[in-house]
Design an enzyme around this catalytic site. Sequence first.
Site, PDB file in Angstrom:
ATOM      1  N   THR A 104       0.921  -1.129   0.034  1.00  0.00           N
ATOM      2  CA  THR A 104       0.030   0.042   0.040  1.00  0.00           C
ATOM      3  C   THR A 104       0.763   1.178  -0.080  1.00  0.00           C
ATOM      4  O   THR A 104       2.023   1.098  -0.014  1.00  0.00           O
ATOM      5  CB  THR A 104      -1.192  -0.107   1.113  1.00  0.00           C
ATOM      6  N   LYS A 139       3.846   1.350  -3.425  1.00  0.00           N
ATOM      7  CA  LYS A 139       3.492   0.810  -4.872  1.00  0.00           C
ATOM      8  C   LYS A 139       4.388   0.771  -6.007  1.00  0.00           C
ATOM      9  O   LYS A 139       4.973  -0.223  -6.725  1.00  0.00           O
ATOM     10  CB  LYS A 139       2.051   0.920  -5.225  1.00  0.00           C
ATOM     11  N   ASP A 168      -5.614  -3.406  -7.958  1.00  0.00           N
ATOM     12  CA  ASP A 168      -6.439  -2.218  -7.591  1.00  0.00           C
ATOM     13  C   ASP A 168      -7.403  -1.759  -8.684  1.00  0.00           C
ATOM     14  O   ASP A 168      -8.722  -1.775  -8.360  1.00  0.00           O
ATOM     15  CB  ASP A 168      -5.469  -0.979  -7.433  1.00  0.00           C
TER      16      ASP A 168
END
Length: 280
Positions: A62, A66, A102
Amino acid sequence: MSKQFALFGHPVTHTLSPRIHRAFARDLGIDMEYRAVDTAPDDFKAALDRFAEAGGVGGNVTLPLKEAAFGLCADLSPAARRAQSVNTLIRTDHGWHGENTDGAGLVRDLTDRHRLDLRGRRTLLLGAGGAARGVAPALLEAGIDKMVVVNRSAERADRLVDLLDAPGRVASRYWEDLEALGDFELVINATSATRHGGALKLPFGLASPRFVVVDLNYGEAAAPFLSWGRAAKAEAAIDGLGMLVEQAAEAFQRWHGRRPDTDDLYASLRAEHARLQTAD
């Protein structure tokens, strides 16, 4: 011995990821351990190396790591390569394999859970970091019309547009240009500005009659942007809780070959969030 998984980020004190993955594992009868590892960017590689040496087989990444994770992987999925951002790690004989779930998690939440038709929507993406990079390709693939990327660092916005390589569909603009950009049918906050008590000052002129706002953050960090959206008469104001659950399920499937059901867990987390808001 249970297989070892972890989330890497900074800070990760209040993350829901360990709870989510433990719930998935319990529901599917999978023996695994999942913990949060708070590591600053300068220490990330060393922390990841220690995790691998201790038997770690998979992880999530996170903010703000990333893009750094992208550079530490031996090989990458097409989604991660296109985004140049990694949020899911799988240990292989050759090192870390990087994926990005994501975008898939966001689109699944918006289309399946919130019944939002993304097709043809003129979209404003606020931010150009790892979170924005992860979702932008999936939004284009889901059929949005044109995307305008705005970031406080114009150079990063330009790099994201170049990376997406979608001439005529994606453009970058300066933050100072927000007043002159016209209206949008989808505005997504992919910045971390409100995580540390900051604010996003946005003009109401961004709102079209068919207008939805989405914050990739959840909880208190999402509140200022969603409040702006409601004040601008958004049809829907959606936080990142559903995306968090769905991207976690995507990662879980890649690790274990089985995709957990997400509806009950999401409902439980949403009800808990509502109770906390009422208590405040």
